[in-house]
Design an enzyme around this catalytic site. Sequence first.
Site, short mmCIF file in Angstrom:
data_model
loop_
_atom_site.label_atom_id
_atom_site.label_comp_id
_atom_site.label_asym_id
_atom_site.label_seq_id
_atom_site.Cartn_x
_atom_site.Cartn_y
_atom_site.Cartn_z
N GLU A 159 31.37 22.56 35.82
CA GLU A 159 30.35 21.79 36.51
C GLU A 159 30.14 20.42 35.85
O GLU A 159 29.77 19.46 36.50
CB GLU A 159 29.04 22.60 36.52
N HIS B 17 47.59 42.74 29.63
CA HIS B 17 48.27 43.62 30.59
C HIS B 17 48.03 43.14 32.01
O HIS B 17 48.16 43.90 32.96
CB HIS B 17 47.78 45.05 30.39
N LYS C 116 23.65 23.20 48.07
CA LYS C 116 22.23 23.58 48.15
C LYS C 116 21.61 22.93 49.40
O LYS C 116 20.87 23.57 50.15
CB LYS C 116 21.48 23.08 46.91
O1 PA5 Z 1 23.75 23.61 35.49
C1 PA5 Z 1 23.07 23.43 36.48
O2 PA5 Z 1 22.34 22.45 36.61
C2 PA5 Z 1 23.06 24.42 37.63
O3 PA5 Z 1 24.02 25.41 37.49
C3 PA5 Z 1 21.71 25.08 37.70
O4 PA5 Z 1 21.46 25.76 36.50
C4 PA5 Z 1 21.62 26.06 38.88
O5 PA5 Z 1 21.99 25.42 40.07
C5 PA5 Z 1 20.20 26.59 39.01
O6 PA5 Z 1 19.31 25.54 39.16
P1 PA5 Z 1 17.78 25.70 38.88
O7 PA5 Z 1 17.59 26.03 37.42
O8 PA5 Z 1 17.18 24.38 39.22
O9 PA5 Z 1 17.27 26.80 39.75
#
Ligand code: PA5
Length: 463
Positions: free
Chosen positions: A289, A318, A432
């Site tokens: 990410e 394996h 989202k």
């Molecule tokens: O790293 C990130 O920003 C995302 O993976 C968030 O952790 C995830 O989308 C959850 O978001 P939030 O903590 O706002 O619910």
Amino acid sequence: MESFRIRLDYNNMLAEFVGQDGINPAEIDKIQAKIDAAVAAMAAKRDQMAWRDLPHNQDNVVSDILAYAAQVRAKFDTLVVFGIGGSALGPIALQQAIHSPFYNICQTHRSGGPRLFVADNIDPATMARLLDMVDLKTTLFSVVSKSGSTSETMAQFMIIKNMLEQNLGKSAAKDHLVCTTDRENGNLIKIARTEGYKTFYIPGGVGGRFSQLCPVGLLPAAICGIDIRQLLAGAAYMDDLCKSDNNPAYMYAILHYIAMMRGKNISVMMPYADSLKYIADWYAQLWAESLGKKYDRAGNVVNVGQTPVKALGVTDQHSQVQLYVEGPYDKIVVLLGVDSFHADVEIPKTFADVPSLGFLGGHTLARLLTAEQQATEYALMKAGRMNMTITLPQVNEFTIGQLLYMLEMATAFAGELLDIDAFDQPGVEEGKNATYAYFGRPGYETKKAEMDAAPAKNPKYII
Ligand code: PA5
């Protein structure tokens, strides 16, 4: 401390060991100007990286968490965490690393702590069974969302709030809910204040995937009996190591960067310890990410990133190792090893008269596991495949704190080398927002219109 220092061995990333596909130290010299610029950027942007303060500035937060954890341990036998992405992967990784795999099903292994369930996904069948299984009267539900608006987590929150209030009454229900969210922004903080829920805060400048060392990770860990002071001490120790000329996080990032520039688009993390299996999960999000980006900072389309793959030694020897050793030259492999396991099992000298089995007798499973790890390193090296190994002297809070912090620093530094923003996630936001539009959330009408205008699926191609 020194005896618990984690080690990065990158011999097998070098041409000297893996041959022509490996990195020549001169190549590192060639990008020295880029490295210097990235080092300068990490210093200049220090104030925007609040996650780097977490090992140092949380004395009060830790005291508050420990006091609350003591109350929870006395009152509840089950803790359910609702959160997703960064809000779930860290807590799962830490719990699996420190505690026995049988923590939830064996009271002795829990030492008085509650069972822990992290419900990140919203699979209705799983959720229904979880809700059937837990006793609301003895369960604490922890809702974790930085934005306070993530559909999955907020839907779970709405379900459980309703259930608790119907079953226990509104006043009792509030003691079964704790929130971890941004201090100012989002719906969750507003609701938590109105309803009077106990709340912990995710500091500004600490994004989801960099939030493991703030209350997101610390709260469930402390409730389950993990020593969060040692965890932060380990992270602080790594922060010091990262100030030396031999910065392990920067070297990790530099080697990955050079590999990426050569088309190694896959980065495998392969722990040789069940306890570290979910560290690879947490890291997959962090690396993917943070670095998978369309634009560089100047707005040029670059489409960079490296696909993280999670593997487990020896299980995946394996399964996937055949591909790593003989498949395309498109990946590098990071092995995680452990010097000393918390427990070991001896293999008896049964079948001493059968040479093809007798050789195992008298050794231990730890010895066998380590030998298999070394054998995989050797096989990769012999096949000319770049690999490196991070070794933890032992899996404990101090070494895990080092590992998490090192990988966070490496990710941020790799972002600088790639000249992208490692801290945003526009691709995630797109998904989202599309969900909000599907559900008719007010304010997402334009998005809905855009989606409606997309070509409809042709039934001809559904067979
Ligand atoms: O790293 C990130 O920003 C995302 O993976 C968030 O952790 C995830 O989308 C959850 O978001 P939030 O903590 O706002 O619910």
